[in-house]
Motif scaffolding. Structure first.
Motif, PDB file in Angstrom:
ATOM      1  N   SER A 163       5.858  13.196  -2.069  1.00 55.69           N
ATOM      2  CA  SER A 163       5.134  12.037  -1.844  1.00 55.69           C
ATOM      3  C   SER A 163       5.966  11.135  -0.952  1.00 55.69           C
ATOM      4  CB  SER A 163       4.760  11.211  -3.250  1.00 55.69           C
ATOM      5  OG  SER A 163       5.999  11.024  -3.678  1.00 55.69           O
ATOM      6  N   VAL A 223       1.470   6.664  -6.688  1.00 53.38           N
ATOM      7  CA  VAL A 223       0.302   7.378  -7.267  1.00 53.38           C
ATOM      8  C   VAL A 223       0.433   9.078  -6.863  1.00 53.38           C
ATOM      9  CG1 VAL A 223      -1.862   8.028  -6.621  1.00 53.38           C
ATOM     10  CG2 VAL A 223      -1.342   5.647  -7.104  1.00 53.38           C
ATOM     11  N   GLY A 224       1.252   9.257  -5.492  1.00 50.00           N
ATOM     12  CA  GLY A 224       1.496  10.647  -5.248  1.00 50.00           C
ATOM     13  C   GLY A 224       2.455  11.260  -6.089  1.00 50.00           C
ATOM     14  N   VAL A 243       0.866  -1.218   0.047  1.00 54.29           N
ATOM     15  CA  VAL A 243       0.211  -0.002  -0.024  1.00 54.29           C
ATOM     16  C   VAL A 243       0.890   1.210   0.147  1.00 54.29           C
ATOM     17  CG1 VAL A 243      -1.568   1.477   1.239  1.00 54.29           C
ATOM     18  CG2 VAL A 243      -1.842  -1.018   1.084  1.00 54.29           C
ATOM     19  N   LEU A 244       1.896   1.254   0.840  1.00 54.01           N
ATOM     20  CA  LEU A 244       2.528   2.536   0.793  1.00 54.01           C
ATOM     21  C   LEU A 244       3.558   2.765  -0.526  1.00 54.01           C
ATOM     22  CD1 LEU A 244       4.378   2.095   4.391  1.00 54.01           C
ATOM     23  CD2 LEU A 244       2.648   3.875   3.572  1.00 54.01           C
ATOM     24  N   LEU A 298       3.064   8.157   6.854  1.00 51.61           N
ATOM     25  CA  LEU A 298       1.873   7.073   7.000  1.00 51.61           C
ATOM     26  C   LEU A 298       2.474   5.778   7.404  1.00 51.61           C
ATOM     27  CD1 LEU A 298      -1.188   6.138   6.253  1.00 51.61           C
ATOM     28  CD2 LEU A 298      -0.039   5.420   3.893  1.00 51.61           C
ATOM     29  N   TRP A 302       5.099  12.103   2.809  1.00 55.34           N
ATOM     30  CA  TRP A 302       3.633  11.578   3.184  1.00 55.34           C
ATOM     31  C   TRP A 302       3.651  10.273   3.060  1.00 55.34           C
ATOM     32  CZ3 TRP A 302       1.093  14.821   5.927  1.00 55.34           C
ATOM     33  CH2 TRP A 302       1.217  16.210   5.588  1.00 55.34           C
ATOM     34  N   VAL A 303       4.604   9.348   2.460  1.00 56.22           N
ATOM     35  CA  VAL A 303       4.547   7.854   2.702  1.00 56.22           C
ATOM     36  C   VAL A 303       5.377   7.448   4.059  1.00 56.22           C
ATOM     37  CG1 VAL A 303       5.729   5.646   1.701  1.00 56.22           C
ATOM     38  CG2 VAL A 303       4.315   7.314   0.299  1.00 56.22           C
ATOM     39  N   VAL A 350       0.859   4.062  -2.759  1.00 53.32           N
ATOM     40  CA  VAL A 350       0.512   5.353  -2.469  1.00 53.32           C
ATOM     41  C   VAL A 350       1.808   6.378  -3.030  1.00 53.32           C
ATOM     42  CG1 VAL A 350       0.303   7.059  -0.468  1.00 53.32           C
ATOM     43  CG2 VAL A 350      -0.868   5.060  -0.611  1.00 53.32           C
ATOM     44  N   TRP A 351       3.099   5.824  -2.821  1.00 57.71           N
ATOM     45  CA  TRP A 351       3.953   6.671  -3.308  1.00 57.71           C
ATOM     46  C   TRP A 351       3.951   6.840  -4.804  1.00 57.71           C
ATOM     47  CZ3 TRP A 351       9.836   4.983  -3.451  1.00 57.71           C
ATOM     48  CH2 TRP A 351      10.556   6.243  -3.325  1.00 57.71           C
TER      49      TRP A 351
END
Length: 185
Positions: A42, A23-24, A16-17, A49, A45-46, A20-21
């Motif tokens: 990004s 996509v960011g 998931v991380l 999280l 923020w990863v 997310v990275w």
């Protein structure tokens, strides 16, 4: 897929991380940021999280080990056949102290498991052996990941108990254990 996720929560969180990275980076770079800026924004923020997940799981492990040292488990209970508006649909968080054929449930709040209210002792007559997956509605009240539930038949009413699979197995082992005969005069 859900079974793999429940069996490998850390691997799932890592995936998931990474997603997310990626996509960011794609989202930030498509809004006009440079690739380097999008990469590091990004990444920040990863990391935030990931650290929040790490500290949450560490807190849960520490709480579980402290409770286990005292013969207790973190559990949620509800009374599925009670009147609507009572604890029929709301899970009550607390600490379950296990004894042969009995469970003492002390409601608790906050991450420190501060006691709230009085303890209730349940004498268990029967228990379901099958662990039930919690539904989406149950997740509103149970914040910990990987919890399942069982139903206990007590002297007064049915009680649903939710906990980790390992804790539920401890509960089942305790309530199905042979009871000591009560003293008679």
């Amino acid at each position: 897929m859900r079974r793999w996720i429940s069996e490998h929560p850390n691997a799932f969180q890592a995936w998931v991380l990474l997603v997310v990275w990626a996509v960011g980076i794609a989202a930030l770079s498509s809004f006009g940021r440079s690739l380097g800026d999008a990469f590091f924004s990004s990444l920040f923020w990863v990391v935030v999280l990931g650290l929040s997940w790490y500290f949450t799981s560490r807190r849960l492990r520490r709480t579980a080990s402290e409770l286990e040292a005292h013969g207790q488990v973190l559990a949620y209970i509800r009374y599925p056949r009670s009147l609507p508006g009572s604890l029929s649909g709301i899970w009550n968080r607390g600490i379950a102290t296990l004894a042969p054929g009995k469970i003492e449930f002390q409601p608790a709040v906050y991450d420190t498991l501060e006691p709230s209210g009085r303890a209730t002792t349940f004498t268990v007559l029967a228990a379901t052996q099958e662990l039930r997956q919690l539904g989406r509605e149950d997740s509103k009240y149970i914040g910990e990941p990987g919890f399942r539930s069982i139903t206990l038949t007590t002297e007064k009413a049915d009680v649903e108990v939710a906990a980790t699979p390992a804790s539920l197995q401890k509960i089942l082992d305790a309530v199905i254990a042979p009871r000591e005969p009560e003293a008679t005069d």
